[in-house]
Motif scaffolding. Structure first.
Motif, PDB file in Angstrom:
ATOM      1  N   SER A 182       4.633  12.173  -0.099  1.00  0.00           N
ATOM      2  CA  SER A 182       3.807  11.121  -0.681  1.00  0.00           C
ATOM      3  C   SER A 182       4.469  10.546  -1.924  1.00  0.00           C
ATOM      4  CB  SER A 182       2.436  11.691  -1.039  1.00  0.00           C
ATOM      5  OG  SER A 182       1.615  10.710  -1.626  1.00  0.00           O
ATOM      6  N   VAL A 183       4.573   9.237  -1.980  1.00  0.00           N
ATOM      7  CA  VAL A 183       5.094   8.501  -3.131  1.00  0.00           C
ATOM      8  C   VAL A 183       6.436   9.091  -3.601  1.00  0.00           C
ATOM      9  CG1 VAL A 183       4.473   7.437  -5.338  1.00  0.00           C
ATOM     10  CG2 VAL A 183       2.669   8.116  -3.779  1.00  0.00           C
ATOM     11  N   GLY A 184       7.337   9.317  -2.663  1.00  0.00           N
ATOM     12  CA  GLY A 184       8.680   9.740  -2.995  1.00  0.00           C
ATOM     13  C   GLY A 184       8.885  11.205  -3.309  1.00  0.00           C
ATOM     14  N   ARG A 185       7.885  12.042  -3.056  1.00  0.00           N
ATOM     15  CA  ARG A 185       8.065  13.479  -3.321  1.00  0.00           C
ATOM     16  C   ARG A 185       7.277  14.309  -2.318  1.00  0.00           C
ATOM     17  NH1 ARG A 185       4.096  16.181  -6.203  1.00  0.00           N
ATOM     18  NH2 ARG A 185       2.349  14.888  -6.778  1.00  0.00           N
ATOM     19  N   TRP A 186       7.680  15.565  -2.171  1.00  0.00           N
ATOM     20  CA  TRP A 186       6.984  16.497  -1.286  1.00  0.00           C
ATOM     21  C   TRP A 186       5.785  17.076  -2.018  1.00  0.00           C
ATOM     22  CZ3 TRP A 186       8.047  16.532   3.655  1.00  0.00           C
ATOM     23  CH2 TRP A 186       9.297  16.086   4.078  1.00  0.00           C
ATOM     24  N   VAL A 187       4.607  16.883  -1.470  1.00  0.00           N
ATOM     25  CA  VAL A 187       3.381  17.431  -2.056  1.00  0.00           C
ATOM     26  C   VAL A 187       3.171  18.844  -1.520  1.00  0.00           C
ATOM     27  CG1 VAL A 187       0.885  17.102  -2.260  1.00  0.00           C
ATOM     28  CG2 VAL A 187       2.392  15.128  -2.205  1.00  0.00           C
ATOM     29  N   VAL A 188       3.471  19.038  -0.233  1.00  0.00           N
ATOM     30  CA  VAL A 188       3.324  20.326   0.452  1.00  0.00           C
ATOM     31  C   VAL A 188       4.524  20.509   1.365  1.00  0.00           C
ATOM     32  CG1 VAL A 188       1.937  21.621   2.139  1.00  0.00           C
ATOM     33  CG2 VAL A 188       0.810  20.174   0.462  1.00  0.00           C
ATOM     34  N   GLY A 189       5.042  21.730   1.457  1.00  0.00           N
ATOM     35  CA  GLY A 189       6.032  22.058   2.468  1.00  0.00           C
ATOM     36  C   GLY A 189       7.455  21.608   2.240  1.00  0.00           C
ATOM     37  N   GLU A 190       7.837  21.398   1.009  1.00  0.00           N
ATOM     38  CA  GLU A 190       9.235  20.995   0.747  1.00  0.00           C
ATOM     39  C   GLU A 190      10.169  22.020   1.366  1.00  0.00           C
ATOM     40  OE1 GLU A 190      12.193  19.775  -2.917  1.00  0.00           O
ATOM     41  OE2 GLU A 190      10.184  20.445  -3.349  1.00  0.00           O
ATOM     42  N   ASN A 228       0.845  -1.195   0.000  1.00  0.00           N
ATOM     43  CA  ASN A 228       0.000   0.000   0.000  1.00  0.00           C
ATOM     44  C   ASN A 228       0.880   1.245   0.000  1.00  0.00           C
ATOM     45  OD1 ASN A 228      -2.215  -1.641   0.211  1.00  0.00           O
ATOM     46  ND2 ASN A 228      -2.804  -0.988   2.250  1.00  0.00           N
ATOM     47  N   GLN A 229       0.457   2.256  -0.713  1.00  0.00           N
ATOM     48  CA  GLN A 229       1.161   3.529  -0.683  1.00  0.00           C
ATOM     49  C   GLN A 229       0.604   4.352   0.465  1.00  0.00           C
ATOM     50  OE1 GLN A 229       0.851   5.334  -4.517  1.00  0.00           O
ATOM     51  NE2 GLN A 229       2.001   3.735  -5.517  1.00  0.00           N
ATOM     52  N   GLY A 230       1.447   5.196   1.010  1.00  0.00           N
ATOM     53  CA  GLY A 230       1.005   6.014   2.131  1.00  0.00           C
ATOM     54  C   GLY A 230       1.575   7.414   2.039  1.00  0.00           C
ATOM     55  N   GLU A 231       1.100   8.261   2.901  1.00  0.00           N
ATOM     56  CA  GLU A 231       1.589   9.625   3.003  1.00  0.00           C
ATOM     57  C   GLU A 231       2.092   9.861   4.409  1.00  0.00           C
ATOM     58  OE1 GLU A 231      -1.769  12.086   1.949  1.00  0.00           O
ATOM     59  OE2 GLU A 231      -1.194  12.039  -0.150  1.00  0.00           O
ATOM     60  N   LEU A 232       3.143  10.648   4.522  1.00  0.00           N
ATOM     61  CA  LEU A 232       3.646  11.074   5.815  1.00  0.00           C
ATOM     62  C   LEU A 232       3.225  12.521   6.008  1.00  0.00           C
ATOM     63  CD1 LEU A 232       7.250   9.605   5.665  1.00  0.00           C
ATOM     64  CD2 LEU A 232       5.286   8.670   6.873  1.00  0.00           C
ATOM     65  N   LEU A 233       2.511  12.786   7.095  1.00  0.00           N
ATOM     66  CA  LEU A 233       2.069  14.143   7.412  1.00  0.00           C
ATOM     67  C   LEU A 233       2.984  14.692   8.496  1.00  0.00           C
ATOM     68  CD1 LEU A 233      -1.782  13.509   7.652  1.00  0.00           C
ATOM     69  CD2 LEU A 233      -0.426  14.035   5.626  1.00  0.00           C
ATOM     70  N   PHE A 234       3.484  15.894   8.304  1.00  0.00           N
ATOM     71  CA  PHE A 234       4.389  16.522   9.257  1.00  0.00           C
ATOM     72  C   PHE A 234       3.717  17.746   9.868  1.00  0.00           C
ATOM     73  CE2 PHE A 234       7.055  14.175   6.386  1.00  0.00           C
ATOM     74  CZ  PHE A 234       8.078  13.688   7.175  1.00  0.00           C
ATOM     75  N   TYR A 235       3.821  17.855  11.189  1.00  0.00           N
ATOM     76  CA  TYR A 235       3.278  18.979  11.940  1.00  0.00           C
ATOM     77  C   TYR A 235       4.396  19.591  12.774  1.00  0.00           C
ATOM     78  CZ  TYR A 235      -1.350  17.292  10.727  1.00  0.00           C
ATOM     79  OH  TYR A 235      -2.471  16.902  10.036  1.00  0.00           O
ATOM     80  N   LYS A 236       4.471  20.913  12.807  1.00  0.00           N
ATOM     81  CA  LYS A 236       5.483  21.583  13.619  1.00  0.00           C
ATOM     82  C   LYS A 236       5.221  21.301  15.090  1.00  0.00           C
ATOM     83  CE  LYS A 236       6.542  25.083  10.264  1.00  0.00           C
ATOM     84  NZ  LYS A 236       6.535  26.480   9.895  1.00  0.00           N
ATOM     85  N   LYS A 237       6.295  21.194  15.847  1.00  0.00           N
ATOM     86  CA  LYS A 237       6.242  20.823  17.253  1.00  0.00           C
ATOM     87  C   LYS A 237       5.308  21.700  18.088  1.00  0.00           C
ATOM     88  CE  LYS A 237      10.240  18.743  19.083  1.00  0.00           C
ATOM     89  NZ  LYS A 237      11.532  18.853  19.742  1.00  0.00           N
ATOM     90  N   GLY A 238       5.299  22.977  17.860  1.00  0.00           N
ATOM     91  CA  GLY A 238       4.537  23.905  18.689  1.00  0.00           C
ATOM     92  C   GLY A 238       3.033  23.935  18.422  1.00  0.00           C
TER      93      GLY A 238
END
Length: 52
Positions: free
Chosen positions: A38-46, A7-17
């Motif tokens: 997602s899928v080997g590239r930054w979709v948002v926030g590179e 299955n393909q997945g996405e990693l969501l990143f949130y700032k610590k604060g």
């Protein structure tokens, strides 16, 4: 969709604060992530997530 091999997945990143309700049924809508990988590239926030 459950996480499992193949299955393909996405990693969501949130700032610590940030305050995020992790139990929210609509997490991405209620608390948009600062970056998405997602899928080997930054979709948002590179560049917003430090490289090691």
């Amino acid at each position: 969709m459950p996480a499992k091999t193949g299955n393909q997945g996405e990693l969501l990143f949130y700032k610590k604060g940030r305050t995020v309700d992790w139990r929210s049924p609509e997490l991405e809508k209620a608390f948009p992530p600062d970056a998405i990988f997602s899928v080997g590239r930054w979709v948002v926030g590179e560049g917003s997530v430090p490289k090691r």
